[in-house]
Design a protein around this motif. Structure first.
Motif, short mmCIF file in Angstrom:
data_model
loop_
_atom_site.label_atom_id
_atom_site.label_comp_id
_atom_site.label_asym_id
_atom_site.label_seq_id
_atom_site.Cartn_x
_atom_site.Cartn_y
_atom_site.Cartn_z
N CYS B 5 35.16 23.24 -44.13
CA CYS B 5 34.36 22.81 -45.29
C CYS B 5 34.75 23.68 -46.48
CB CYS B 5 32.87 22.94 -44.99
SG CYS B 5 31.84 22.59 -46.44
N TYR B 7 33.22 24.41 -48.96
CA TYR B 7 32.09 25.17 -49.48
C TYR B 7 31.66 26.25 -48.48
CZ TYR B 7 27.88 25.95 -52.21
OH TYR B 7 26.93 26.50 -53.00
N CYS B 8 31.61 25.91 -47.19
CA CYS B 8 31.02 26.79 -46.18
C CYS B 8 32.06 27.51 -45.34
CB CYS B 8 30.14 26.00 -45.23
SG CYS B 8 28.88 25.03 -46.06
N HIS B 63 28.51 17.15 -44.44
CA HIS B 63 28.09 18.43 -43.84
C HIS B 63 26.56 18.50 -43.81
CE1 HIS B 63 29.02 22.99 -43.28
NE2 HIS B 63 28.51 22.41 -42.23
N CYS B 67 26.05 22.46 -46.17
CA CYS B 67 25.89 22.42 -47.63
C CYS B 67 25.53 21.04 -48.15
CB CYS B 67 27.18 22.89 -48.28
SG CYS B 67 28.60 21.86 -47.82
ZN LIG Z 1 29.65 22.83 -46.04
#
Ligand SMILES: [Zn+2]
Lengths: 992, 95
Positions: B5, B7-8, B63, B67
């Protein structure tokens, strides 16, 4: 009973003679020691017959000393913890262990079904397909009970499993699978670099073959060296040594499945400990050092108790200090087996003879054997065996036949690398001619193979390869590698001459001992044309038992290859799939069983409702109050009728917190809602709410609910309880993928806000008593579908909505979730003089059916807005999700079932949801089906049952009679079609 | 399977829910007159037609337990090897 553990050596082995353990097998008591397996302890006590075979019920003894065991399957423990098909060779002995043989009836000694072996012509290859085919009716009464009785693989416990299982996740840089010489060195090499290392081994004692052989490493006995390395690994903070842990599968992205047997070696798991733990290990690199499995040579009578793999004999003698027999002979085709047998002889075993198919054997080995008074029969083969338990062995030698009197025959046909995990991503093993075995082909990304698993059978090679690959894995991840002093050990010669099957031997020659597949069965499969390895496997069931053909696959292939004249690699190999060894369903389920299958969600007023005596119902993940029975009420219907009547005549309250709540903010929030709902929201006035319907892109209704506008750029949406997560995900998709240009942010606030509905003619008076002084809830201050923010209960912030699902004057009051229960109490106190009545989901359902609202039963995913009478809500001035597809000819066909109400013609009749509609006089068959009843309720208002449903051309048929046909309940009667909406169709109550 | 991901970071696939083909583009209803059957045809294809490639596949993963971002993932359908991942709102090349 004979002398306790009469076959135990006085010294040596890796058992703790100071820790005697008592155990029971088939009702008899025996003694073993800490460090024993059940198999080694049974052999120590002279127990050689441990079970009956699967098909022919022949007596079977212990065949191996590890996870490959095909014979010694027992039922372990009793009662709720009884576990069938447990391999005695991997069961760690504990005090009080209780085991029972299986596959015998009525007893192990006398098995009535062993007559099956005289039936063997009928039970041969393909017998499942040939015998049990006709007639079909015989299956239930004859074939299946027979197969179950005859081929029973033990009995599972009949009570719920009392133990806990848990799941855990671990991360590491380097996972090392197997703690034999290669694995120990790999873990040491990687561990010393500082990399995070996990070393997992299925055994309770690290060391692998070092514990089963007499080899010196670095000036120590092999077992001592293994212990020394294990101690260093245990001292390294970055290394985790996991014994009793089988890595059973290689999954995607460096994920490995492992089963840790936390409490299997204890009578019951320790307090607060699970019995087993299922690990998900995420490893950046992995080294497979799973070793190899010995395979037998197939000959007539090779299943007699006393015939055992040569390496297993070595393990029992060296590791467990047990003599598996008094007089041992070896039948082999390789040097390795000789060395093991010579070592066993040095340890005190009486080895009578070594029979080797090779004409030429290393003079040094022959010399060593003769020095120990062991006869050497080179160029010879075993052609028959005798005895219920092995008594004599017939050998064909170059000088003629002779009979040996032995009770144990060690057999070795070479070794097969444990390539299983390398195949889990589809890799095919490749044939290595030098060792006549399959070695790893393409391995999963990030996995390398070391030692015997890689076909490197020498001890020195195992140590070197392990060290090299451990270091290499760590180095590839950027860890600096310090020099490692790898013990120099001579690589012994393997010198194998491939030999699989004594074709001229007498008696049944078993290839797959667990599934009772003989060499003859392979021949039959060949004759009948089942030559592909996958066909061979399925037709004969070779390799399909719980041992997954560990000791039989290659031999079966080799025999088939010799019949077809093809080479073994041309004949192929079967694919290995996870799990490497059986994993109990309990471990795979973990805590997710029974009521713990998934978390139960409780509403903010749950405790309060419980105190009111609520009966709860599961709605999705939630427990909601279904109804609130009072003393003297005879059934739920009486209770629900009272609740509905109270609401319609005075006031009631219900927790509606389970609805999904989504906060939408931003300058484009209104136009975003216009695009996801069929109706418009951008023109909705601040302080108002509106009912909305949203579609899927295929034109079917996805969800409905009310959305309120709290500010120019601020909306709050509600969804149905069931679809809360789905709708949220859908909105995120629309915002992030379809229309990223829209300036809107959304957040789920379902958990943050408690929401309680009050309904009934007195609800305004009740509300007026809980709001703070400055909040005007008069009809003017808070008109129908009004939505305002204000404070309640002396300063608690709240959102007030004038909405109604029941058709009565009604409000919904939202407060921060922690105030939900207090709000319920406050409303109850405020409404006391009106007899305010808590009601549950049943009464709510009754009132929405009386009112003719659609709900989950109608939003089935197969209904369009038009079908539900909601088509007129759809805006024609804008685009929205599902608009184009909702206009498909099939979805606007007037012959589609439409939403209408129903009453029984005989008013006393009870309606049933699920009943199908038929025109009067139509035959009850699918072609005449005209729809079905979606929801029913007893209407206290009307005093009879009412229903909602979808009927072909329903709205055009108001007043018509149709039949409600319910073959499931055996009911059929006439109902009258009416408009949906049985109470206050003009909505005067709402607006008053 | 583990999904990186943006973001994560790398997370287990169990945290995500799958949608499918990320190359599809919702037809623009303004581009064609609403009554035009061409628009209906385009929506039909958008809603129902999917390729089933053996190899690289660009696809949507949500996700959900992270997120809450829609992630465009390029995955080899033959071996689940992931070549790249990007957020829906950053229409970069994932591969
Ligand atoms: Zn994420």
């Amino acid at each position: 009973m004979s002398r306790p553990d009469k076959n135990r050596l006085a010294s040596g082995g890796l058992i703790d003679r100071a820790a005697p353990l008592s155990f029971r097998f088939d009702g008899h008591s025996y003694r073993g020691y800490a460090g024993d397996t059940l198999a080694s302890a049974l052999l120590a006590n002279g127990v050689r017959l441990v079970g009956r075979s699967f098909k022919y019920h022949r007596p079977r003894g212990i065949f191996s000393a590890g996870a490959e065991e095909p014979n010694a399957l027992v039922e372990l423990r009793s009662g709720a913890r009884r576990e069938p098909n447990t391999r005695a060779t991997v069961v760690e002995l504990f005090d009080g262990l209780e085991a029972t043989s299986q596959n015998r009836w009525p007893s192990l000694g006398l098995d009535v079904l062993s007559v099956n072996r005289f039936l063997s012509p009928f039970l041969g290859a393909g017998f499942y397909y040939k015998t049990f085919m006709w007639p079909a009716s015989f299956w239930e009464k004859l074939y299946e009970p027979f197969i179950r009785r005859a081929a029973g693989l033990g009995r599972a416990a009949e009570e719920a499993d009392p133990d806990h299982y848990e799941k855990a996740t671990a991360f590491c840089d380097v996972l090392v699978i197997g703690a034999g010489p290669a694995g120990l060195m790999a873990a040491l090499a990687a561990g010393r670099t500082g990399a995070r290392v996990i070393l997992a081994d299925e055994d309770f004692l690290p060391g692998g073959r070092l514990n089963a052989e007499r080899r010196e490493v670095h000036g120590r006995a092999g077992a001592a060296y293994a212990a020394h390395v294990a101690a260093e690994l245990a001292s390294l903070p970055n290394v985790r040594l996991m014994t009793r842990t089988t890595v059973f599968g290689a999954y995607d992205s460096g994920t490995y499945g492992a089963l840790e047997r936390v409490g299997d070696h204890l009578p019951v798991p320790a307090p607060f400990q699970p019995r087993q733990r299922l690990w998900r290990i995420i490893a950046r690199r992995a080294v497979l050092a799973a070793g190899a499995t010995e395979r037998p040579i197939v000959f007539g009578g090779n299943d007699r108790p006393g015939v055992m793999l040569a390496g297993a004999v070595g393990t029992y003698v060296q590791r467990h200090a047990v003599l598996p027999g008094r007089h041992i002979a070896l039948f082999a085709n390789n040097d390795d087996a000789w060395r093991g047998m010579l070592a066993a002889s040095e340890a005190g075993a009486r080895v009578e003879a070594i029979i080797d198919v090779r004409e030429e054997v290393s003079p040094a080995l022959v010399e060593a054997a003769r020095a120990r008074d062991i006869r050497v029969l080179a160029g010879s083969r075993v052609i028959a065996t005798q005895g219920r338990k092995l008594r004599t062995v017939d050998v064909a030698t170059p000088r003629g036949r002779e009979q040996l009197v032995v009770d144990t025959l060690a057999v070795s046909g070479g070794w097969s690398p444990a390539v299983h995990l390398t195949c889990h991503h589809g890799g095919r093993p490749v044939w290595n001619e030098a060792i006549a075995a399959f070695v790893p082909g393409a391995s999963p990304a990030g996995l390398t193979v070391a030692g015997a698993a890689n076909g490197s059978f020498g001890l020195g090679a195992a140590l070197r390869e392990g060290a090299a690959q451990g270091a290499e894995a760590a180095e590839a991840l950027g860890f600096p590698v310090p020099p490692l002093d790898v013990p120099a050990v001579e690589d012994e010669a393997f010198a194998l001459q491939p030999f699989w099957h004594v074709a001229d031997s007498k008696g049944a020659a078993f290839v797959d001992l667990q599934n009772d597949v003989t060499a003859k069965d392979v021949g039959i499969a060949h004759k009948e044309g089942f030559r592909s390895v996958e066909h061979l496997k399925r037709y004969t069931t070779l390799g399909m038992a719980t041992d997954q053909g560990r000791t039989s696959n290659v031999t079966g292939l080799a025999i088939m290859a010799s019949l077809t004249g093809a080479s073994i690699p041309e004949t192929g190999t079967t694919i290995f799939r996870p799990p490497y060894t059986p994993v109990s369903l309990g471990a795979l389920a973990g805590h997710h069983r029974g009521k713990d299958f998934r978390p139960v969600r409780l509403t903010p007023t749950h405790e309060w409702a419980a105190r009111q005596g609520a009966v709860f119902v599961e709605t999705g993940a939630w427990l909601r109050a279904q109804y609130f029975p009072r003393k003297g009420e005879k059934d739920w219907l009486e209770t629900v009728t009272r609740e509905v009547t109270a609401v319609r005549s005075s006031v009631g309250l219900i927790d509606v917190s389970t609805f999904g709540k989504i906060d939408l903010q931003g300058p484009d929030a209104g136009s975003f809602l216009d695009r996801v709902y069929i109706n418009g929201f951008s023109a909705l006035a601040v302080g108002k709410a509106r009912y909305g319907v949203m579609l899927r892109e295929d034109g079917m209704v996805m969800d409905d609910g009310t959305t309120a506008r709290l500010g120019p750029e601020h909306y709050v949406m509600t969804t149905t309880t069931a679809n809360a997560a789905k709708v949220y995900q859908h909105l995120e998709f629309c915002l992030q993928v379809l229309w990223p240009e829209l300036d809107v942010a959304i957040a789920s606030i379902s958990e943050q806000w408690a929401q309680i509905a009050i309904a009934g003619p007195r609800s305004r008076e009740v509300l007026a008593r809980v709001v703070d002084a400055d909040v005007d809830v008069s009809n003017e201050g808070l008109p129908f579908i009004g939505a305002v923010e204000g404070r309640v209960m002396g300063g608690v912030k709240a959102r007030l909505f004038r909405l109604s699902f029941s058709g009565e004057l009604g409000y919904e009051i939202a407060v921060p979730a922690r105030h939900g229960a207090a709000l319920a109490e406050a409303l109850m106190a405020a409404g006391e003089e009106f007899g305010i009545t808590p009601y549950g989901t049943e009464a709510l359902g009754v009132m929405r059916i009386e009112k003719g609202h659609v709900s989950g039963n109608e939003l089935s995913g197969q209904t369009a807005a038009r079908d539900l009478g909601l088509g007129r809500m759809a805006s024609t001035k804008k685009d929205y999700i599902g608009r184009v597809m909702a206009g498909r000819p099939g979805l606007v066909d007037p012959a589609r079932p439409g939403f209408v109400g129903f009453r029984p013609v005989e008013r006393a009749r009870r309606l049933r949801a699920g009943a199908h509609f038929l025109s009067l006089g139509a035959k009850p068959e699918t072609a005449n089906d005209e729809g079905y009843m979606t929801s029913v309720a007893y209407s206290p208002h009307l005093g009879h049952w009412i229903g909602l449903g979808l009927l072909v051309r329903g709205p055009e048929r108001i007043g018509e009679r149709v039949r409600a046909y319910d073959p499931v309940r055996g009911e059929e009667f006439e109902v009258e079609v009416c408009a949906p909406g049985f109470i206050d169709p003009e909505g005067e109550r709402l607006r008053g | 399977m583990r999904i990186p991901c943006p973001y994560c970071g790398e997370r287990d696939a169990h945290e995500f829910s799958y949608l499918g083909d990320a190359t599809l583009v919702r037809p623009d209803p303004a581009a064609v007159d609403a009554q035009d059957s061409a628009l209906a045809d385009r929506f039909h294809d958008y809603v129902y037609l999917r390729d089933n490639p053996a190899g690289a596949h660009r696809e949507w993963w949500y996700h959900a337990n992270g997120c809450r971002q829609w992630v465009r993932v390029t995955r080899d359908t033959r071996n689940h090897a992931i070549a790249g991942a990007s957020l829906a709102r950053e229409p970069g090349d994932a591969a």
